[in-house]
Design an enzyme around this catalytic site. Sequence first.
Site, PDB file in Angstrom:
ATOM      1  CG  ASP A 189      -7.816  -4.358   2.423  1.00 12.54           C
ATOM      2  OD1 ASP A 189      -8.846  -4.187   3.094  1.00 12.54           O
ATOM      3  OD2 ASP A 189      -7.653  -3.888   1.277  1.00 12.54           O
ATOM      4  CE  LYS A 214       0.845 -18.548  -2.028  1.00 16.95           C
ATOM      5  NZ  LYS A 214       0.315 -19.900  -1.784  1.00 16.95           N
ATOM      6  CE1 TYR A 267      -2.824  -3.285   0.670  1.00 18.99           C
ATOM      7  CE2 TYR A 267      -4.442  -1.554   0.912  1.00 18.99           C
ATOM      8  CZ  TYR A 267      -4.138  -2.874   0.709  1.00 18.99           C
ATOM      9  OH  TYR A 267      -5.142  -3.795   0.545  1.00 18.99           O
ATOM     10  CG  ASP A 270      -2.619 -20.426  -0.074  1.00 17.45           C
ATOM     11  OD1 ASP A 270      -2.011 -20.348   1.014  1.00 17.45           O
ATOM     12  OD2 ASP A 270      -2.138 -21.002  -1.078  1.00 17.45           O
ATOM     13  CG  ASP A 300     -13.727  -6.686   3.179  1.00 21.68           C
ATOM     14  OD1 ASP A 300     -13.347  -5.890   4.064  1.00 21.68           O
ATOM     15  OD2 ASP A 300     -14.318  -6.321   2.145  1.00 21.68           O
TER      16      ASP A 300
HETATM   17  C1  IPM Z   1     -10.084  -0.979   4.563  1.00 23.19           C
HETATM   18  C2  IPM Z   1     -10.331  -0.457   3.192  1.00 23.19           C
HETATM   19  C3  IPM Z   1      -9.188   0.448   2.836  1.00 23.19           C
HETATM   20  C4  IPM Z   1      -7.912  -0.329   2.969  1.00 23.19           C
HETATM   21  C5  IPM Z   1      -9.270   1.082   1.455  1.00 23.19           C
HETATM   22  C6  IPM Z   1     -10.503   1.932   1.361  1.00 23.19           C
HETATM   23  C7  IPM Z   1      -8.029   1.815   1.103  1.00 23.19           C
HETATM   24  O1  IPM Z   1     -10.491  -1.499   2.293  1.00 23.19           O
HETATM   25  O2  IPM Z   1      -9.958  -0.161   5.490  1.00 23.19           O
HETATM   26  O3  IPM Z   1      -9.998  -2.190   4.723  1.00 23.19           O
HETATM   27  O4  IPM Z   1      -7.589  -1.133   2.126  1.00 23.19           O
HETATM   28  O5  IPM Z   1      -7.239  -0.155   3.965  1.00 23.19           O
HETATM   29 MG    MG Z   2     -10.655  -3.354   3.221  1.00 20.24          MG
END
Ligand code: IPM
Ligand code: MG
Length: 369
Positions: A262, A205, A138, A238, A266
């Site tokens: 990241d 990984k 990032y 993975d 999710d």
């Molecule tokens: C998160 C989001 C952010 C990230 C994006 C919006 C840059 O996906 O906070 O997880 O990847 O950090």
């Molecule tokens: Mg995110």
Amino acid sequence: MSDYNIAVIPGDGIGIEVVAEGLKVLTSAAERAGIGLSFDHFPWGAGHWLKHRVALPPDAIETLGAYDAIYLGAVGLPGQVPESVGVGQVVLGIRSGFDQFANVRPVRPIPGCPWYLGHRRPEDIDFVVIREATEGFYCNVGGRFAPDAPEVEDIIALRSAFGESAEIAVQTGIFSEAGCRRVIRFAFELARKRNGKKKVTSTTKSNALTHAMGMWDEIFEQVAAEYPDCEHDWMHVDAMSMRFITNPERFDVVVADNLFGDILTDLSAALVGGLGFAPGGNLSQTGPSMFEPPHGSAPDIMGKGIANPIAAILTAAFMMEMLGEMQVAEAIRAAVTTVVSNGIALTPDAGGCATTEQVGDAVTATIAI
Ligand code: IPM
Ligand code: MG
């Protein structure tokens, strides 16, 4: 006089709607506890860029540096504003501006939340993902090059197909020894304090990303040796993705780099009922920390009054915990648990028909201090 001065950046889309509810709950809980909070709002984000061609003013880091904490909703208006501007400047800019290296994302489902795992119960799952938040992939290092550009000469030599391509894009992950070490130490420190399980699982990984993640793996083993009282293990990302679903109860503290953290968070949000229930914060040891739910600005549902504010409310609770106000944090969490587990007010993503505001009102009304 206020005990804590909070900078509020609602951002865009549903960020604005859920932050309003988070502040409503927070204000009420703090008042009852006799804690003074002051909130200064900053309208930064993609919408601000549309109006003023600035997403985050140049002196924003200096301004925010005067606050005890930053409370952020969500940033971005995809399709209208380049992601590199809205999200890139505001979210990533503030994380790196204050060296907020530890992105903490708890995975603790509340009974009554949407449940996707038939083979486990909410009370079986209680872990936290620590995502490194200032380096890795990032850092925005790289570029797009013509195949004959001198910058990619060595790369082109790797595979003949590269040279035949019209364009080569390079994205470099930057991993510093100190950066890896401090976030891994942070994970072990947290494991010591957390709940007695004292187990840290690292994920990389390194069978494919040998340089950066090979170094991470080595540092992980070195740091683990400093914490002989903690268990440690590691798995490739993975495999970890699969384990989050098949054996989520085996995790206590997970530590990951920026990119995998990241993605995994999710996935772990699905374990708590979706992004509408997942809180988070980016912790700094030198400046203010920023508390933001992992969810985005969801422009598809903005303005409809149906965004789930629980993630933002739990994020506010996390902010109070980190400011040392455990009583307020716990009271907010308890109120959320009561509201969700009794189905008192749930937004449509959680199978209910309450509005964002009604959920905020229900949590506020349930706070007991
Ligand atoms: C998160 C989001 C952010 C990230 C994006 C919006 C840059 O996906 O906070 O997880 O990847 O950090
Ligand atoms: Mg995110």
